[in-house]
Design an enzyme around this catalytic site. Structure first.
Site, PDB file in Angstrom:
ATOM      1  N   CYS A   2       0.848  -1.185   0.000  1.00 19.24           N
ATOM      2  CA  CYS A   2       0.000   0.000   0.000  1.00 19.24           C
ATOM      3  C   CYS A   2       0.886   1.238   0.000  1.00 19.24           C
ATOM      4  O   CYS A   2       2.073   1.169   0.312  1.00 19.24           O
ATOM      5  CB  CYS A   2      -0.869   0.012   1.248  1.00 19.24           C
ATOM      6  SG  CYS A   2      -1.818  -1.496   1.449  1.00 19.24           S
ATOM      7  N   ARG A  27       1.660   1.763  -5.947  1.00 15.88           N
ATOM      8  CA  ARG A  27       1.898   0.764  -4.897  1.00 15.88           C
ATOM      9  C   ARG A  27       0.662  -0.083  -4.614  1.00 15.88           C
ATOM     10  O   ARG A  27       0.749  -1.101  -3.910  1.00 15.88           O
ATOM     11  CB  ARG A  27       2.323   1.465  -3.606  1.00 15.88           C
ATOM     12  CG  ARG A  27       3.609   2.247  -3.748  1.00 15.88           C
ATOM     13  CD  ARG A  27       3.941   2.923  -2.444  1.00 15.88           C
ATOM     14  NE  ARG A  27       4.299   1.972  -1.430  1.00 15.88           N
ATOM     15  CZ  ARG A  27       5.520   1.487  -1.242  1.00 15.88           C
ATOM     16  NH1 ARG A  27       6.505   1.891  -2.013  1.00 15.88           N
ATOM     17  NH2 ARG A  27       5.755   0.611  -0.301  1.00 15.88           N
ATOM     18  N   TRP A  77      -3.455  -1.981  -1.513  1.00 18.30           N
ATOM     19  CA  TRP A  77      -3.385  -3.282  -2.195  1.00 18.30           C
ATOM     20  C   TRP A  77      -3.890  -4.275  -1.171  1.00 18.30           C
ATOM     21  O   TRP A  77      -3.235  -4.517  -0.147  1.00 18.30           O
ATOM     22  CB  TRP A  77      -1.944  -3.589  -2.611  1.00 18.30           C
ATOM     23  CG  TRP A  77      -1.826  -4.821  -3.451  1.00 18.30           C
ATOM     24  CD1 TRP A  77      -2.022  -4.916  -4.799  1.00 18.30           C
ATOM     25  CD2 TRP A  77      -1.451  -6.133  -3.013  1.00 18.30           C
ATOM     26  NE1 TRP A  77      -1.811  -6.205  -5.220  1.00 18.30           N
ATOM     27  CE2 TRP A  77      -1.467  -6.975  -4.143  1.00 18.30           C
ATOM     28  CE3 TRP A  77      -1.125  -6.686  -1.774  1.00 18.30           C
ATOM     29  CZ2 TRP A  77      -1.143  -8.334  -4.078  1.00 18.30           C
ATOM     30  CZ3 TRP A  77      -0.817  -8.035  -1.706  1.00 18.30           C
ATOM     31  CH2 TRP A  77      -0.829  -8.847  -2.853  1.00 18.30           C
ATOM     32  N   ASN A 103       0.382   0.039   5.969  1.00 16.97           N
ATOM     33  CA  ASN A 103       0.922  -0.777   4.892  1.00 16.97           C
ATOM     34  C   ASN A 103       1.571  -1.978   5.544  1.00 16.97           C
ATOM     35  O   ASN A 103       2.443  -1.805   6.394  1.00 16.97           O
ATOM     36  CB  ASN A 103       1.960   0.029   4.102  1.00 16.97           C
ATOM     37  CG  ASN A 103       2.794  -0.846   3.180  1.00 16.97           C
ATOM     38  OD1 ASN A 103       2.313  -1.885   2.711  1.00 16.97           O
ATOM     39  ND2 ASN A 103       4.034  -0.442   2.930  1.00 16.97           N
ATOM     40  N   GLY A 104       1.176  -3.198   5.162  1.00 18.18           N
ATOM     41  CA  GLY A 104       1.785  -4.395   5.758  1.00 18.18           C
ATOM     42  C   GLY A 104       0.728  -5.322   6.307  1.00 18.18           C
ATOM     43  O   GLY A 104      -0.452  -5.238   5.950  1.00 18.18           O
ATOM     44  N   GLU A 495      11.568 -13.519 -18.888  1.00 22.57           N
ATOM     45  CA  GLU A 495      11.222 -12.123 -18.610  1.00 22.57           C
ATOM     46  C   GLU A 495      10.228 -11.592 -19.653  1.00 22.57           C
ATOM     47  O   GLU A 495       9.293 -10.868 -19.320  1.00 22.57           O
ATOM     48  CB  GLU A 495      12.500 -11.269 -18.571  1.00 22.57           C
ATOM     49  CG  GLU A 495      12.302  -9.780 -18.418  1.00 22.57           C
ATOM     50  CD  GLU A 495      11.585  -9.356 -17.128  1.00 22.57           C
ATOM     51  OE1 GLU A 495      11.392 -10.197 -16.230  1.00 22.57           O
ATOM     52  OE2 GLU A 495      11.206  -8.180 -17.054  1.00 22.57           O
ATOM     53  N   LYS A 499       6.632 -10.146 -18.609  1.00 23.82           N
ATOM     54  CA  LYS A 499       6.224  -8.783 -18.973  1.00 23.82           C
ATOM     55  C   LYS A 499       4.880  -8.828 -19.677  1.00 23.82           C
ATOM     56  O   LYS A 499       3.990  -8.053 -19.391  1.00 23.82           O
ATOM     57  CB  LYS A 499       7.297  -8.191 -19.901  1.00 23.82           C
ATOM     58  CG  LYS A 499       7.602  -6.756 -19.718  1.00 23.82           C
ATOM     59  CD  LYS A 499       8.528  -6.423 -18.590  1.00 23.82           C
ATOM     60  CE  LYS A 499       8.088  -6.880 -17.246  1.00 23.82           C
ATOM     61  NZ  LYS A 499       9.054  -6.820 -16.203  1.00 23.82           N
ATOM     62  N   GLU A 502       1.866  -9.990 -17.311  1.00 26.34           N
ATOM     63  CA  GLU A 502       1.454  -9.109 -16.216  1.00 26.34           C
ATOM     64  C   GLU A 502       0.722  -7.861 -16.693  1.00 26.34           C
ATOM     65  O   GLU A 502      -0.096  -7.320 -15.972  1.00 26.34           O
ATOM     66  CB  GLU A 502       2.619  -8.759 -15.285  1.00 26.34           C
ATOM     67  CG  GLU A 502       3.592  -7.741 -15.808  1.00 26.34           C
ATOM     68  CD  GLU A 502       4.679  -7.368 -14.795  1.00 26.34           C
ATOM     69  OE1 GLU A 502       4.378  -7.201 -13.617  1.00 26.34           O
ATOM     70  OE2 GLU A 502       5.840  -7.231 -15.221  1.00 26.34           O
ATOM     71  N   HIS A 518      10.240 -31.992 -24.759  1.00 27.14           N
ATOM     72  CA  HIS A 518       9.948 -32.854 -23.606  1.00 27.14           C
ATOM     73  C   HIS A 518       8.566 -32.544 -23.032  1.00 27.14           C
ATOM     74  O   HIS A 518       8.271 -32.949 -21.909  1.00 27.14           O
ATOM     75  CB  HIS A 518      11.037 -32.689 -22.538  1.00 27.14           C
ATOM     76  CG  HIS A 518      12.399 -33.067 -23.047  1.00 27.14           C
ATOM     77  ND1 HIS A 518      12.752 -34.377 -23.294  1.00 27.14           N
ATOM     78  CD2 HIS A 518      13.464 -32.311 -23.401  1.00 27.14           C
ATOM     79  CE1 HIS A 518      13.990 -34.411 -23.768  1.00 27.14           C
ATOM     80  NE2 HIS A 518      14.448 -33.166 -23.845  1.00 27.14           N
ATOM     81  N   LYS A 617       3.360  -2.354  -7.084  1.00 23.94           N
ATOM     82  CA  LYS A 617       4.765  -2.186  -7.435  1.00 23.94           C
ATOM     83  C   LYS A 617       5.695  -2.829  -6.417  1.00 23.94           C
ATOM     84  O   LYS A 617       6.640  -3.511  -6.764  1.00 23.94           O
ATOM     85  CB  LYS A 617       5.071  -0.681  -7.556  1.00 23.94           C
ATOM     86  CG  LYS A 617       6.506  -0.364  -7.961  1.00 23.94           C
ATOM     87  CD  LYS A 617       6.777  -0.777  -9.379  1.00 23.94           C
ATOM     88  CE  LYS A 617       8.198  -0.507  -9.805  1.00 23.94           C
ATOM     89  NZ  LYS A 617       8.516  -1.209 -11.064  1.00 23.94           N
TER      90      LYS A 617
HETATM   91  O1  M6R Z   1      11.405  -4.401  -5.985  1.00 26.42           O
HETATM   92  P1  M6R Z   1      11.806  -5.779  -6.411  1.00 26.42           P
HETATM   93  O2  M6R Z   1      12.820  -5.797  -7.483  1.00 26.42           O
HETATM   94  O3  M6R Z   1      12.220  -6.631  -5.239  1.00 26.42           O
HETATM   95  O4  M6R Z   1      10.470  -6.440  -6.988  1.00 26.42           O
HETATM   96  C1  M6R Z   1      10.448  -7.787  -7.348  1.00 26.42           C
HETATM   97  C2  M6R Z   1       9.212  -8.122  -8.155  1.00 26.42           C
HETATM   98  O5  M6R Z   1       8.050  -7.886  -7.390  1.00 26.42           O
HETATM   99  C3  M6R Z   1       9.117  -7.316  -9.454  1.00 26.42           C
HETATM  100  O6  M6R Z   1      10.269  -7.464 -10.216  1.00 26.42           O
HETATM  101  C4  M6R Z   1       7.897  -7.773 -10.273  1.00 26.42           C
HETATM  102  O7  M6R Z   1       8.072  -9.072 -10.715  1.00 26.42           O
HETATM  103  C5  M6R Z   1       7.650  -6.816 -11.447  1.00 26.42           C
HETATM  104  N1  M6R Z   1       6.290  -6.345 -11.409  1.00 26.42           N
HETATM  105  C6  M6R Z   1       7.780  -7.430 -12.775  1.00 26.42           C
HETATM  106  O8  M6R Z   1       7.621  -6.502 -13.796  1.00 26.42           O
END
Ligand code: M6R
Length: 622
Positions: A2, A27, A77, A103-104, A495, A499, A502, A518, A617
């Site tokens: 959050c 966030r 969040w 937050n948490g 990756e 990308k 998500e 396989h 984020k």
């Molecule tokens: O802040 P961080 O690098 O620790 O975050 C890790 C992941 O949450 C972050 O890379 C996430 O997978 C991204 N949304 C991907 O685009």
């Protein structure tokens, strides 16, 4: 996860809070809300909150008069309780005297809630946060030392300390109370909270981006510290009330870095910022003929005598770690294991003082990565942090730090953090290679020189943006997209798939190209898109064979290949070229077309690119 913001000063609190929440919305965006202390003679805490994005709250506030110069704001969040108006923050105590944002997760909230309920407390939400609001309210009343103004502030800080001694979990909180109308009391444990100092006002925020419009003079609050903010200044105590201080520093970037600057989305802006970010990350990396880290609290011998490296991270950062394995093993000649941070500490890894744990986190606040690093340190292993946030929790707790200098990354989908992480990790590999004499000086200098050409080479990749946009339009309505790669192409395949899924919600998976036969090759349908990482190098011939295998089963192949490789056109339906570089540097170039492909597919499908559903984020919960 959050975002939290707080302001006390002379301006309209709600204006400052809404502006801050707009910056922090990345966030979490399940709901938003504010609490403002209103009314001079008879102060009240007024809460306005609404499920959904900040726009919903703004709309609600249009018809609401919320005067007051002290308040807190929250963008959520969801963890405990579905996203709804009643579960939105701020939450209030039983008497409505105070309001809290959080937050948490308070892990023992169920037990605390049961105890309070047995004493007659009734709750209006399903959240853990409301339980703590009631607990603070009760601690305040039990202390029986309340009063107005300064006395009220002392009483509120005391009540917060008492309540926090009873809670377990990770949190950052901020509380306002009608009995101390110009005070905010805040605290944190394993979740980020930054304080902003300025004349005549005080601020708090989950991150520096929420403060930078007002001040560069910031102070990161440390675990179990309690801050008391008034317009006259900020005091910090520990949980026993002893005066102490956080980590105070000056921010060295400008607010325009955290704005879109004419791009339709932060993600596209951040993709385009990558050449500059790589350039920044490379600056000043050698001193007296040596590669240097940003912070080093270890002796060179600690690095010389290590016998094993674990790389721990989550999501995109984990993929950067996968690339790093190749560089660390090849250049520094040290065995490396790469592990998802959330799994690491639960399998009892073998860690000694000769083990180096490289923890990668853009935010430096990801709960699982922090916990993995803490576990490693508890076992006497050395920890190097790779982070994009100066003074982040991870950076503070590590034995050494190498910062990526990507600037603030706002889009949930990580792009410039990823390429700068790879660069920083490869610099770390050269640093270790140098100390361990695994490379000759002219070899590591050659590699540094090659790295310096990357920003210009990456600019050339943007020359194909229009072609990638057209390709995206033809792929966007497929039922899946597969990505295949080998060696350093594999993490880029993973990756590329992450990308795409998500931000577009399209089913996308990455596979080691050699594994297709396989099992996964059974998924190939006529015309189904397969993106293959097929740049020059010692596995190029192997990947071409794998392309032939999927092509023979009807796949529509998009190859990412090295400029000048005309032969690849015989195997692929579309080719996107990247400039020729050293094999270990390719990931920083080949990921760019995949970021653009994901971006254009998501926009073609009308998705909310910067704030994809169900995500946030910074993941500060386990
Ligand atoms: O802040 P961080 O690098 O620790 O975050 C890790 C992941 O949450 C972050 O890379 C996430 O997978 C991204 N949304 C991907 O685009």
């Amino acid at each position: 996860m959050c975002g939290i913001i707080g302001y006390t000063g002379t301006a309209s609190a709600v204006d400052v809070l809404i502006e801050g929440l707009a910056t922090l919305e990345y966030r979490g965006y399940d709901s938003a809300g504010v609490a403002v202390v209103t009314g001079n003679g008879d102060p009240r805490v007024r809460v306005v909150k609404r499920a959904g994005k900040l726009a919903n709250l703004r709309e609600m506030l249009e018809g609401t008069w919320l005067d007051g110069t002290t308040g807190v704001g929250h963008t959520r969040w969801a963890t405990h309780g579905e996203p709804s108006d009643r579960n939105s923050h701020p939450h209030q105590d039983a008497d409505g005297d105070l309001a809290i944002i959080h937050n948490g997760i308070f892990e023992n909230f169920a037990e605390l809630r049961a105890g309070l309920a047995a004493d007659g407390h009734e709750f209006a939400s399903d959240t853990d946060t409301e339980v703590i609001a009631h607990l603070i309210g009760r601690s305040y009343d039990d202390a029986g030392v309340g009063g107005d103004g300064a006395d009220g502030a002392v009483a509120l800080a005391g009540a917060v300390r008492t309540a926090l001694r009873r809670v377990e979990g990770a949190f950052a909180i901020a509380v306002v109370d009608r009995r101390s109308p110009d005070t905010i009391v805040a605290s944190r444990r394993e979740a980020p909270l930054v304080l902003g100092h300025l004349d005549g006002a005080s601020l708090l925020s989950s991150d520096v981006a929420g403060l930078i419009r007002y001040t560069r003079d910031v102070e990161a609050l440390l675990d179990d510290q309690v801050a008391i903010l008034t317009p006259e200044g900020i005091t910090v105590t520990d949980l026993d009330g002893n005066t102490t201080e956080g980590h105070r520093y000056t921010v060295d970037w400008d607010i325009d870095v955290a704005e879109k600057q004419g791009y339709p989305h932060f993600m596209l802006k951040e993709i385009h910022e990558q050449p500059g970010a790589l350039h920044e990350t490379l600056l000043g990396r050698t001193r007296d003929g040596r590669i240097v880290l940003d912070e080093q609290r270890l002796d060179d011998d600690d690095f010389r005598h290590l016998d094993k490296v674990y790389v721990v991270a989550c999501g995109t950062s984990y993929h950067a770690g996968m690339v790093a394995k190749y560089a660390l093993e090849h250049w520094a000649r040290v065995p490396v294991e790469v592990e998802i941070a959330s799994e690491f500490r639960y399998r009892d890894p073998i860690l000694t003082q000769h083990t180096l744990v490289v923890a990668i986190s853009q935010s430096g606040e990801t709960a699982d990565t922090l916990a993995a690093a803490a576990h490693a340190r508890a076992q006497r292993a050395r920890v190097v942090a790779i982070s994009n946030v100066v003074g982040s929790s991870l950076a503070r707790e590590a034995d050494a730090v190498l910062y990526t200098r990507a600037g603030p990354e706002i889009a949930v989908a990580s792009t410039k953090a990823f390429t700068t992480q790879i660069l920083a990790l490869e610099l770390l590999a050269l640093f270790l290679a140098q100390l361990r004499r695994a490379m000759f000086p002219d070899e590591w200098r050659d590699q540094l020189r090659r790295m310096e050409t990357l920003p210009d080479l990456m600019e050339q990749v943007f020359g194909q943006e229009t072609a990638i946009r057209q390709l995206a339009a033809s792929v966007a309505h497929a039922s899946y997209v597969m990505f295949i790669g080998r060696q350093v192409g594999l993490p880029i395949a993973l990756e590329g798939a992450l990308k795409l899924k998500e931000i577009s919600y399209l089913h996308a998976e990455g596979f080691p190209a050699g594994e297709m036969k396989h099992g996964p090759i059974a998924l190939i349908e006529q015309g189904g898109p397969v993106v293959a990482l097929a740049t020059a190098g010692h596995v190029r011939g192997k990947i071409v064979s794998n392309i032939a295998e999927v092509k023979a089963r009807g796949a529509m192949v998009v190859a990412i290949a090295t400029e000048g490789d005309t032969e690849i056109k015989a195997h692929a339906d579309h080719v996107i070229y990247v400039p020729d570089v050293h094999e270990l540097l390719y990931p920083m170039l080949t990921v760019v077309p995949l970021q653009l492909l994901a971006y254009f597919i998501a926009t073609e499908l009308g998705c909310d690119v910067d704030q994809p559903r169900n995500l946030a984020k910074t993941v500060t919960v386990e």
